[in-house]
Design a protein around this motif. Structure first.
Motif, mmCIF file in Angstrom:
data_model
loop_
_atom_site.group_PDB
_atom_site.id
_atom_site.type_symbol
_atom_site.label_atom_id
_atom_site.label_comp_id
_atom_site.label_asym_id
_atom_site.label_seq_id
_atom_site.Cartn_x
_atom_site.Cartn_y
_atom_site.Cartn_z
ATOM 1 N N VAL A 2 3.102 -3.752 4.553
ATOM 2 C CA VAL A 2 2.279 -4.621 5.094
ATOM 3 C C VAL A 2 2.449 -4.813 6.417
ATOM 4 O O VAL A 2 1.763 -5.235 6.788
ATOM 5 C CB VAL A 2 2.756 -6.043 4.212
ATOM 6 N N PHE A 3 3.276 -4.987 7.005
ATOM 7 C CA PHE A 3 3.490 -4.730 8.332
ATOM 8 C C PHE A 3 2.843 -4.066 8.742
ATOM 9 O O PHE A 3 2.039 -3.926 9.817
ATOM 10 C CB PHE A 3 5.081 -4.325 8.679
ATOM 11 N N LEU A 4 2.405 -2.557 8.409
ATOM 12 C CA LEU A 4 2.302 -1.749 9.316
ATOM 13 C C LEU A 4 -0.025 -2.067 8.199
ATOM 14 O O LEU A 4 -0.678 -1.600 10.103
ATOM 15 C CB LEU A 4 2.199 -0.052 8.753
ATOM 16 N N TRP A 5 -0.070 -2.134 7.894
ATOM 17 C CA TRP A 5 -1.317 -2.763 7.320
ATOM 18 C C TRP A 5 -1.571 -3.421 8.552
ATOM 19 O O TRP A 5 -2.531 -3.719 8.572
ATOM 20 C CB TRP A 5 -1.372 -3.459 6.362
ATOM 21 N N ASN A 6 -0.331 -4.434 8.884
ATOM 22 C CA ASN A 6 -1.237 -5.580 9.817
ATOM 23 C C ASN A 6 -1.671 -5.404 11.117
ATOM 24 O O ASN A 6 -1.937 -5.177 11.783
ATOM 25 C CB ASN A 6 0.081 -6.576 9.972
ATOM 26 N N ALA B 103 -2.615 1.480 2.012
ATOM 27 C CA ALA B 103 -4.526 1.814 0.775
ATOM 28 C C ALA B 103 -3.933 0.623 -0.522
ATOM 29 O O ALA B 103 -4.723 0.400 -0.947
ATOM 30 C CB ALA B 103 -4.997 3.280 0.107
ATOM 31 N N ALA B 104 -2.833 0.432 -0.555
ATOM 32 C CA ALA B 104 -3.175 -0.179 -2.252
ATOM 33 C C ALA B 104 -2.875 -1.962 -1.102
ATOM 34 O O ALA B 104 -3.435 -2.341 -2.013
ATOM 35 C CB ALA B 104 -1.402 -0.044 -2.915
ATOM 36 N N PHE C 153 -14.488 -3.327 3.795
ATOM 37 C CA PHE C 153 -13.400 -2.489 2.400
ATOM 38 C C PHE C 153 -13.224 -0.941 2.589
ATOM 39 O O PHE C 153 -11.729 -0.383 2.226
ATOM 40 C CB PHE C 153 -13.766 -2.943 1.001
ATOM 41 N N VAL C 154 -14.285 -0.446 2.342
ATOM 42 C CA VAL C 154 -14.662 1.020 2.177
ATOM 43 C C VAL C 154 -14.137 1.603 3.156
ATOM 44 O O VAL C 154 -13.623 3.051 3.370
ATOM 45 C CB VAL C 154 -15.426 1.482 1.435
ATOM 46 N N ASP C 155 -14.409 1.534 4.654
ATOM 47 C CA ASP C 155 -14.794 1.694 5.783
ATOM 48 C C ASP C 155 -12.806 1.783 6.277
ATOM 49 O O ASP C 155 -12.222 3.079 6.244
ATOM 50 C CB ASP C 155 -15.240 0.979 6.860
ATOM 51 N N GLN C 156 -12.472 0.648 5.335
ATOM 52 C CA GLN C 156 -11.168 0.872 6.144
ATOM 53 C C GLN C 156 -10.159 2.063 4.772
ATOM 54 O O GLN C 156 -9.099 2.608 5.307
ATOM 55 C CB GLN C 156 -10.561 0.388 5.472
ATOM 56 N N LEU C 157 -10.313 2.411 3.351
ATOM 57 C CA LEU C 157 -9.569 3.241 2.525
ATOM 58 C C LEU C 157 -10.179 4.470 3.298
ATOM 59 O O LEU C 157 -9.644 5.196 3.447
ATOM 60 C CB LEU C 157 -10.237 2.813 1.471
ATOM 61 N N GLN C 158 -11.622 4.961 3.616
ATOM 62 C CA GLN C 158 -11.383 6.158 4.584
ATOM 63 C C GLN C 158 -10.932 6.643 6.331
ATOM 64 O O GLN C 158 -10.767 7.676 5.891
ATOM 65 C CB GLN C 158 -13.073 6.260 4.526
ATOM 66 N N GLU C 159 -10.418 5.232 6.857
ATOM 67 C CA GLU C 159 -10.163 5.459 7.656
ATOM 68 C C GLU C 159 -8.052 6.217 7.158
ATOM 69 O O GLU C 159 -8.620 7.161 8.187
ATOM 70 C CB GLU C 159 -10.082 3.818 8.334
ATOM 71 N N ASP C 160 -7.493 5.333 6.171
ATOM 72 C CA ASP C 160 -6.412 5.541 5.836
ATOM 73 C C ASP C 160 -6.085 7.406 5.195
ATOM 74 O O ASP C 160 -5.879 8.100 5.896
ATOM 75 C CB ASP C 160 -5.989 4.711 4.527
#
Length: 328
Positions: free
Chosen positions: A236-240, A279-280, A309-316
């Motif tokens: 969660v910290f990395l997501w932020n 991603a989760a 939402f998809v763009d962020q997951l594609q970056e991951d």
């Protein structure tokens, strides 16, 4: 007899709450009460002759009584362990919660100590302190137990339950649900849960849920807490960082991990799982937006919402550099 139109999410009067705290708490005469945030729960700042407090009015049916009691149980435990947290304050009846009859049903109310300071802007030094703080919380709660029931931060809560809500709505807006399904298959295939540290997690640990004052970091908003994968708590910290600190995430993340390891070891399995839990987190957060229309409304849910939402997951996906399971 008065008949009121049904409500989804009412907002309590600050003036009435000021009178309520004066009557039900021994915290000194209340000199001010104002609404801070209206969200998943409603939060008010309460100023008294003895100091400042925070009053939370829990949303119904967002959290059940036993889920709230679990949160207050762990906060009391952490406070007793001298971990700086915004701790619950007992009312004159000797309990932490009060039931209030609202238009939408019974709502729970709790008063908390105020976290001194303000939300810090992250830098490597402060990120290291965040790492040490979450490690201390994990360390302190290794032996924590509560007889109150609460959901776990596991694959069911983070992935499978969100998918059931995401699938029909995303399909409605022409999104490719198979991409989300492939991500879930990839996460569950690559994360060896039997090797992970499983225990109490804050569940929403980032800079917006802390205040820094003279070097002391006080943590609040444990509304998403529960037992779960500690790697998710770190993710969660990395997501932020990836969301709000573009270009600075690498140095801050490195410092965060260093700070964590000063207090508590981090296994290779947990470290390797963190990018998958980022991603989760995105999947879980999309679900939160979709299931709480009384907070955000429905206007935000559209084609752009799912594209982002998809763009962020594609970056991951690009950063992981591995093919998603079941995606041709």
């Amino acid at each position: 007899m008065n008949h009121y139109f049904p409500a989804m999410h009412s907002t309590f009067s600050s003036e009435a709450l000021q009178d309520f705290v004066n009557t039900h708490y021994d915290v000194g005469s209340v000199v001010g009460c104002r609404l801070l945030t209206r969200g998943l729960n409603d939060t008010y700042r309460v100023d008294t002759e003895r100091g400042r407090f925070v009053l939370r009015v829990y949303r119904t049916p967002w959290r059940s009584r036993t889920e709230v009691d679990y949160e207050l149980d762990v906060l009391t435990y952490l406070n007793d362990c001298n971990i700086p947290v915004s701790a619950p304050v007992k009312n004159c009846a000797g309990t932490f919660t009060t039931e209030i009859a609202a238009l939408e049903g019974t709502r729970l109310m709790t008063l908390f100590t105020y976290a001194k300071g303000s939300i810090p802007r992250l830098d490597p030094e402060i990120s290291a302190e965040y790492g040490r703080t979450v490690a201390k919380i994990h360390q302190a709660t290794d032996n924590f137990s509560s007889h109150y029931r609460r959901f776990n931060l596991d694959f069911q809560h983070l992935l499978y339950e969100p998918l059931e809500r995401i699938r029909p709505t995303m399909t409605q807006y022409g999104g490719d649900v198979t991409y989300i399904e492939s991500w879930i298959k990839t996460i569950t295939a690559h994360v060896s849960i039997e090797l992970l540290d499983f225990g109490f997690c804050h569940g929403d640990f980032h800079d917006w849920n802390t205040h820094l004052d003279e070097g002391i970091l006080t943590v609040f908003d444990f509304d998403c807490c529960g037992k779960g994968f500690r790697a998710y708590d770190l993710a969660v910290f990395l997501w932020n960082l990836k969301t709000n600190y573009k270009g600075k995430e690498t140095e801050n993340w490195s410092s965060f991990l260093e700070g964590y390891r000063e207090v508590r070891p981090l296994s290779e399995a947990d470290l390797n799982a963190i990018p998958f839990f980022v991603a989760a987190r995105r999947i879980w957060l999309a679900w939160i937006y979709l299931t709480n229309e009384d907070v955000w409304g429905t206007a935000i849910v559209n084609e752009r919402f799912f594209q982002s939402f998809v763009d962020q997951l594609q970056e991951d996906e690009r950063e992981l550099g591995i093919p998603l399971t079941g995606l041709s």
